[in-house]
Design an enzyme around this catalytic site. Structure first.
Site, PDB file in Angstrom:
ATOM      1  N   ASP A  47       0.845  -1.194   0.000  1.00 40.34           N
ATOM      2  CA  ASP A  47       0.000   0.000   0.000  1.00 40.34           C
ATOM      3  C   ASP A  47       0.879   1.243   0.000  1.00 40.34           C
ATOM      4  OD1 ASP A  47      -2.275  -1.497   0.001  1.00 40.34           O
ATOM      5  OD2 ASP A  47      -2.778  -1.180   2.106  1.00 40.34           O
ATOM      6  N   ASP A  90      -7.588  -8.849   0.265  1.00 40.27           N
ATOM      7  CA  ASP A  90      -6.382  -9.488   0.795  1.00 40.27           C
ATOM      8  C   ASP A  90      -6.680 -10.887   1.328  1.00 40.27           C
ATOM      9  OD1 ASP A  90      -7.967  -8.443   2.781  1.00 40.27           O
ATOM     10  OD2 ASP A  90      -6.373  -7.355   3.805  1.00 40.27           O
ATOM     11  N   SER A 106      -9.471   0.527  11.430  1.00 38.25           N
ATOM     12  CA  SER A 106      -9.750   1.223  12.686  1.00 38.25           C
ATOM     13  C   SER A 106     -11.228   1.582  12.840  1.00 38.25           C
ATOM     14  CB  SER A 106      -8.903   2.505  12.770  1.00 38.25           C
ATOM     15  OG  SER A 106      -9.235   3.385  11.707  1.00 38.25           O
ATOM     16  N   GLY A 134     -16.819  -2.202  13.682  1.00 39.72           N
ATOM     17  CA  GLY A 134     -17.374  -3.331  12.953  1.00 39.72           C
ATOM     18  C   GLY A 134     -16.428  -3.973  11.964  1.00 39.72           C
ATOM     19  N   GLU A 179     -16.081  -7.793  12.403  1.00 35.58           N
ATOM     20  CA  GLU A 179     -17.307  -8.480  12.007  1.00 35.58           C
ATOM     21  C   GLU A 179     -17.398  -8.606  10.495  1.00 35.58           C
ATOM     22  OE1 GLU A 179     -17.077  -6.098  14.199  1.00 35.58           O
ATOM     23  OE2 GLU A 179     -17.677  -7.096  16.072  1.00 35.58           O
TER      24      GLU A 179
END
Length: 329
Positions: free
Chosen positions: A162, A257, A289, A292, A295
């Site tokens: 990145d 990824d 960051s 959720g 999840e």
């Protein structure tokens, strides 16, 4: 009569002891030299055979070998200051052949940005290498673009990175040598893990972030924000990755990824390799960051398990450390 002998018995005894000592000392020296010679021969043979066993070709450092150099594929999105810093840094790394910038913005890169980046490459590249800069322009804004096949890629090794992550060149070179020893697996700096969700049954899993890896020492993925892999996986992702997974990644803007980790593990039935390295994040906090995040990643893992027909990821606890820079390894 005995007094007239030129050499007494005591003198003869002493001379014999000295001779025996000298011969013994010579034998010891010959033995030591023989051991040293055998050790050198064994090490040389081991290095030669080890190179063959680990897949090295003997031309690891040669610029003519596609496995002797690597290409950077850098994902970016409207962060030109970070892009400039990253290109400026990696341009000085040895064994770098080219930098491919994955460009998915609606407008093409400006001429001024191209001129600046090419100037930085010429300024910071080593004298013995000429690094090529390529913008891979994409019409669609999708995270799948970072894994599109690159037709004219000259190297076998791809360093996926990145634009907001920087590693010292020494760390990159070490990871590259680790990849050379296992060129068909993923080698990276950012490990993650999947865990069986006991509450939901044996066929359901949870995504494990950094702290679960740190606590257990076990991982099954290395994230493509900083990882080496073989260029053939770009073609495999482009041609063989299920369309439903690609559509899911485009819509959710997440988990490409994890998808690549599934792809490589499914092809090799082997775990990735986590490499210890210093990481400098020069950008602001990303999607990891946000609330959720775990999840959503858990949802990705379970969807990919369904698509691949089972859990393809392989856990491991192996970690590659450069012993030259570590007291405890």
């Amino acid at each position: 009569m005995r007094g007239n002998l030129p050499i007494s018995r005591r003198s003869v005894f002493k001379l014999r002891q000295v001779a025996i000592g000298a011969i013994g000392s010579a034998k010891i020296k010959i033995l030591i030299l023989g051991c040293v010679a055998l050790t050198i021969l064994a090490v040389a043979t081991r290095n030669r055979d080890g190179s063959l066993l680990m897949g090295w070709t003997g031309d690891v450092d040669g610029s003519s070998s596609p496995r002797g150099r690597y290409s950077i594929v850098m994902n970016t999105w409207k962060r030109y200051d970070l892009l400039k810093k990253s290109i400026s840094h990696y341009a000085s790394c040895p064994k770098l052949d080219s930098i491919h910038i994955v460009w998915s913005e609606p407008d093409p890169p400006s001429d001024s940005l191209k001129r600046y980046l090419n100037h930085v490459l010429r300024l910071n590249s080593r004298k013995d290498q000429q690094v090529e800069l390529v913008f891979d322009i994409n019409k669609e804004d999708s995270l799948n673009n970072r894994f599109k096949e690159i037709k004219d890629l000259k190297t076998d090794a791809v360093f996926s990175i990145d634009d907001d992550v920087i590693f010292p060149c020494s760390s990159v070179e070490f990871a590259f040598t680790v990849w050379q020893s296992a060129p068909y697996t993923m080698v990276g700096y950012v490990p993650r893990m999947h865990w069986m969700d006991q509450k939901k049954g044996n066929d359901k899993y949870k995504y494990g972030g950094w702290w679960s890896v740190w606590w257990t020492g076990t991982y099954s993925m290395v994230l493509s924000k900083a990882a080496f892999f073989h260029k053939k996986y770009l073609k495999l992702y482009t041609d063989e990755m299920p369309a439903s997974i690609k559509e899911y990644i485009t819509k959710s803007r997440n988990c490409e990824d994890i998808a690549m980790s599934f792809l490589v593990a499914n092809a090799t039935s082997s775990p990735p390799i986590w490499v210890k390295g210093k990481i400098f994040e020069i950008g602001s906090t990303g999607i990891s960051s946000m609330g959720g995040h775990s999840e959503r990643r858990t949802e990705c893992v379970n969807k990919f398990v369904d698509e691949f027909g089972g859990m393809a990821l392989v856990p491991t606890s192996m970690k590659a450390i450069d012993s030259r820079n570590s007291w405890f390894w």
